[in-house]
Design a protein around this motif. Structure first.
Motif, PDB file in Angstrom:
ATOM      1  N   UNK A 388       3.403 -17.786  35.842  1.00 37.44           N
ATOM      2  CA  UNK A 388       3.295 -19.221  35.606  1.00 37.44           C
ATOM      3  C   UNK A 388       4.163 -19.719  34.487  1.00 37.44           C
ATOM      4  N   UNK A 389       4.605 -18.832  33.607  1.00 41.31           N
ATOM      5  CA  UNK A 389       5.388 -19.276  32.454  1.00 41.31           C
ATOM      6  C   UNK A 389       6.745 -19.817  32.865  1.00 41.31           C
ATOM      7  N   UNK A 390       7.356 -19.178  33.884  1.00 38.88           N
ATOM      8  CA  UNK A 390       8.692 -19.592  34.296  1.00 38.88           C
ATOM      9  C   UNK A 390       8.713 -21.013  34.826  1.00 38.88           C
ATOM     10  N   UNK A 391       7.564 -21.487  35.284  1.00 40.23           N
ATOM     11  CA  UNK A 391       7.515 -22.835  35.837  1.00 40.23           C
ATOM     12  C   UNK A 391       7.435 -23.882  34.750  1.00 40.23           C
ATOM     13  N   UNK A 392       7.064 -23.473  33.522  1.00 42.18           N
ATOM     14  CA  UNK A 392       6.839 -24.461  32.475  1.00 42.18           C
ATOM     15  C   UNK A 392       7.883 -24.445  31.378  1.00 42.18           C
ATOM     16  N   UNK A 393       8.634 -23.371  31.247  1.00 46.08           N
ATOM     17  CA  UNK A 393       9.638 -23.295  30.188  1.00 46.08           C
ATOM     18  C   UNK A 393      11.026 -23.307  30.808  1.00 46.08           C
ATOM     19  N   UNK A 394      11.765 -24.369  30.613  1.00 46.94           N
ATOM     20  CA  UNK A 394      13.088 -24.530  31.198  1.00 46.94           C
ATOM     21  C   UNK A 394      14.153 -24.292  30.133  1.00 46.94           C
ATOM     22  N   UNK A 466       2.456 -29.593  25.230  1.00 47.85           N
ATOM     23  CA  UNK A 466       3.214 -28.862  26.249  1.00 47.85           C
ATOM     24  C   UNK A 466       4.652 -28.654  25.778  1.00 47.85           C
ATOM     25  N   UNK A 467       5.131 -27.446  25.935  1.00 48.22           N
ATOM     26  CA  UNK A 467       6.547 -27.183  25.684  1.00 48.22           C
ATOM     27  C   UNK A 467       7.259 -27.232  27.025  1.00 48.22           C
ATOM     28  N   UNK A 468       8.304 -28.009  27.083  1.00 47.27           N
ATOM     29  CA  UNK A 468       9.033 -28.201  28.335  1.00 47.27           C
ATOM     30  C   UNK A 468      10.204 -27.243  28.459  1.00 47.27           C
ATOM     31  N   UNK A 469      10.714 -26.769  27.340  1.00 44.94           N
ATOM     32  CA  UNK A 469      11.824 -25.830  27.397  1.00 44.94           C
ATOM     33  C   UNK A 469      12.544 -25.711  26.082  1.00 44.94           C
ATOM     34  N   UNK A 470      13.724 -25.123  26.126  1.00 42.74           N
ATOM     35  CA  UNK A 470      14.491 -24.898  24.904  1.00 42.74           C
ATOM     36  C   UNK A 470      15.971 -24.783  25.253  1.00 42.74           C
ATOM     37  N   UNK A 471      16.784 -24.822  24.226  1.00 38.11           N
ATOM     38  CA  UNK A 471      18.233 -24.630  24.368  1.00 38.11           C
ATOM     39  C   UNK A 471      18.648 -23.555  23.368  1.00 38.11           C
ATOM     40  N   UNK A 472      19.383 -22.564  23.843  1.00 35.14           N
ATOM     41  CA  UNK A 472      19.726 -21.418  23.004  1.00 35.14           C
ATOM     42  C   UNK A 472      21.224 -21.255  22.788  1.00 35.14           C
ATOM     43  N   UNK A 473      22.041 -22.191  23.287  1.00 32.76           N
ATOM     44  CA  UNK A 473      23.488 -22.015  23.194  1.00 32.76           C
ATOM     45  C   UNK A 473      24.106 -22.785  22.047  1.00 32.76           C
ATOM     46  N   UNK A 474      23.299 -23.283  21.123  1.00 29.32           N
ATOM     47  CA  UNK A 474      23.802 -23.965  19.940  1.00 29.32           C
ATOM     48  C   UNK A 474      23.566 -23.092  18.719  1.00 29.32           C
TER      49      UNK A 474
END
Length: 722
Positions: A388-394, A466-474
């Motif tokens: 279920x985690x993959x559906x909530x963290x983009x 709710x956490x919607x996601x993150x960005x890791x390329x910065x």
């Protein structure tokens, strides 16, 4: 011929610049204090420094002279274009000494300086030592460590792992800290070999612990601390837009990695002081005999150099390239092409294609490196392994979030904190989100960052943000949350005066919702989760004033078969479980204690720490318990709470808070018991027919009306960050 003359003239000018001394200060300004040299923007005389960078050289009372920050008493030992080094105080607590300095602090607020989180470590020395580090002005950070040992033979030199010496990191953006010392047995069992405890912030590169420090530090009053510094409070982008950027020629702007502002850096191939109007000067690589890059002919150029070979040899002329070798072949076609204008254009096009190809490849490699350093690979593995985690963290791209925030425009800022900024973002589907951008990202905190994403991805509860996601390329990772418009419970209880007051019914509902989240974390997840930092600033309120528990970066998952964790002490002053602080053992009851402080806040409307109360009662928890013991509960309740609440109900909630705040974890209820008890009391509030009448003395206490409803129209406030 003319072209050759111009090239020769340029060469001579570059050579003249390279051989002239590099200027570091404004003309006519004093630059030395004793053996210390100050580069601009620092200075000691009027018009010789930028605002905030004044230094004072005291050569009247000290020989040799000493340098001090501003006009104060903070001694400065070194100043560079990267860092400033100061002397910090050492807290000391010794057996048999009546006069000790067990509480010391450093305050550099309202200056361009920030305590370096990368270089400094909070350190404690001793065999009966409890050391607390906290940020007193904001009351939003508390840490510390414990150092114990039975004798000095069991202590290893060079290590600070908790036996004789302990260390912990400090957060980014810190401008003030307080160090407080204590002991378990007042040094009575260790006085023969470790009679004292010491605590201090110190540059880790200038400190290595050894057993003799138990005695040596009795005569040491200061230690070196490293400060980061930056210009202004704008980013490079904002300063460029406003035209206020001060970087000189041949230099570039770099955003500060430890607080607001920016710094100037000389471009590659240049050196000097980028803050001066003349800017940075060209480095003559050819004149450096130790690192001459060429094996044959070296020609210096602005910001670079050219290596070439003699007519009788071939190659690139570089030491790290093919060098020069005897020419055995001739290439008439190439010579013809190079001898005409079309050949020049051909080479220009080819070189441009190669340049942009290399640049693009490096950009991709940089993003891949940042993704890996920020924990991207590990994070993807963690998310994929949890149902279920993959559906909530983009995973968002940097381009998506920059567009959502209008390139992080100032008019999109909805909250600022010591560690970064939160922006209001609008995604392509017009959904509104909150995007948290840290000021800096310590590579040692990758695990904590991953922890928050993974924990929030697997926690499914209506009262958890709710956490919607993150960005890791910065350079620093970005977190994307649901947008929560009505700020924090702390804002509502201790914030601006124009905020409408929360009714007692709303406070009780928020308490029920928060307790329900903690009970869920402790009892209903696959493995128990200890939040570890429950406080009113981590309880957000949505448009209906529904509680949303946030900030799971410090949370810990309890392994199966274990009831507790042993970990470095971390939490917030005023909410920190005393048992956890003294023993370093983290249990679910640590969350219970912190929630008890929140209950006391809801009842009294008072902050968790206040310097307005006596020393014994500065902590709300102690003040609340002592008031309960004296039968003075209704003297400390907030006026609206006392007005609207039922007497019997308020007494029961207060008694529950008192049980949560007991010093021993075993005597505290579980969060499940707390949640059930609060829900029962809330049902009691819902059914007025079950209450006694006010004529019988158990109804409204003060009979005062006219408070605004907690649903009154108010301005939306920013989603806070830590």
């Amino acid at each position: 011929m003319v072209a050759q003359s111009l090239i020769a003239l340029l060469f001579l000018l570059c050579l003249a610049q390279a051989t002239s001394p590099i200027s570091t200060a404004l003309p006519g300004c004093r630059t030395a204090c004793g053996n210390l040299t100050l580069p601009y923007p620092f200075g000691m005389e009027e018009d010789c420094y930028m605002p905030g960078f004044k230094m004072t050289c005291n050569d009247t009372f000290y020989d040799p002279p000493k340098l001090f920050m501003g006009s104060g008493n903070i001694e400065i030992t070194q100043v560079t274009l990267d860092n400033v080094f100061m002397e910090g105080l050492v807290a000391r607590d010794c057996y048999g000494e009546l006069s000790t300095s067990s509480h010391v602090w450093t305050n550099i607020e309202n200056t361009p300086y920030t305590l370096s989180y990368a270089r400094n470590r909070f350190t404690a020395i001793g065999c009966d030592t409890l050391a607390l580090l906290y940020r007193a002005t904001l009351v939003d950070f508390t840490s510390g460590c414990i150092s114990l040992c039975a004798d000095d033979d069991s202590v290893a030199n060079g290590t600070c792992a908790g036996s004789g010496c302990c260390q912990t990191t400090i957060p980014m953006g810190m401008k003030r800290f307080d160090a407080l010392l204590g002991s378990v047995q007042n040094h009575t069992t260790t006085k023969s070999f470790s009679p004292c405890s010491f605590a201090f912030l110190i540059d880790q590169e200038q400190f290595e612990f050894s057993v003799p420090d138990f005695i040596r530090f009795r005569s040491r009053s200061t230690v070196p601390i490293v400060l980061d510094w930056a210009v202004g409070n704008q980013t490079c982008g904002d300063a460029n837009k406003s035209g206020s950027i001060i970087c000189g020629p041949n230099s570039g702007c770099v955003d500060s990695d430890n607080g607001p502002g920016y710094k100037c850096r000389c471009n590659q191939g240049y050196h000097g002081n980028p803050y001066l109007a003349v800017g940075c000067e060209d480095i003559n690589e050819c004149e450096d005999p130790t690192s001459n890059p060429c094996v044959s002919i070296c020609t210096n150029t602005p910001g670079s150099y050219i290596c070439s070979c003699t007519d009788a040899t071939a190659g690139d002329g570089k030491r790290d390239g093919s060098g020069c070798r005897s020419a055995t072949k001739t290439f008439p076609l190439v010579q013809v092409v190079l001898g005409c204008g079309s050949g020049f254009m051909f080479l220009l096009v080819i070189s441009s294609l190669i340049y942009w190809g290399v640049k693009k490849r490096r950009l991709v490699q940089m993003r891949e490196k940042l993704f890996e350093e920020n924990g991207g690979v590990l994070l993807q593995q963690q998310i994929a392994s949890r149902e279920g985690a993959a559906r909530t963290a983009k995973i968002f791209t940097a381009k998506q979030l920059a567009k959502a925030t209008n390139n992080y425009s100032q008019d999109r800022v909805i909250g600022k904190g010591g560690n970064g900024t939160v922006y209001k973002g609008i995604l392509p589907d017009n959904s509104v989100v909150a995007i948290k951008k840290s000021m800096v990202f310590d590579r040692s905190q990758v695990e904590q960052f991953i922890n928050e994403v993974v924990v929030l991805s697997q926690v499914m509860h209506r009262n958890v943000v709710k956490i919607l996601g993150c960005c890791l390329e910065t350079q620093v990772p970005l977190l994307v949350y649901e947008y929560v418009p009505n700020g924090t419970l702390s804002d509502r209880l201790h914030g601006r005066r124009d905020y409408s007051s929360l009714s007692w019914q709303a406070r009780l509902r928020i308490a029920v919702e928060t307790a329900g989240v903690l009970a869920y974390l402790h009892s209903a997840t696959a493995r128990p989760i200890i939040h570890r930092d429950i406080k009113s600033t981590n309880i957000l309120l949505d448009h209906n004033y529904t509680a949303k528990v946030s900030d799971f970066g410090a949370s810990r998952v309890v392994p199966l078969g274990r009831a507790h964790l042993t970990t470095l002490v971390q939490g917030t002053l005023g909410y920190l479980d005393p048992e956890y602080f003294h023993a370093g053992v983290l249990t679910e009851k640590s969350d219970v204690y912190s929630f008890g402080v929140v209950l006391a806040e809801l009842l009294t409307g008072k902050p968790p720490v206040s310097s307005q109360r006596s020393r014994e009662e500065q902590l709300l928890a102690m003040h609340f318990i002592s008031s309960m013991e004296r039968g003075q509960l209704f003297e400390i309740l907030e006026r609206r709470v006392a007005t609207e609440g039922d007497r019997a109900q308020l007494e029961e909630v207060a008694q529950l808070a008192e049980r949560c705040l007991r010093l021993t974890g075993e005597e505290r209820p579980s969060m499940k018991e707390v949640a059930e008890e609060l829900e029962r009391l809330r049902r009691f509030e819902r059914h007025p027919w079950a209450q006694q009448s006010s004529d019988e003395g158990s109804g409204r206490l003060l009979g005062i009306t006219g408070y605004p409803s907690d649903m009154d129209s108010i301005d939306n406030i920013s989603t806070p960050i830590d």
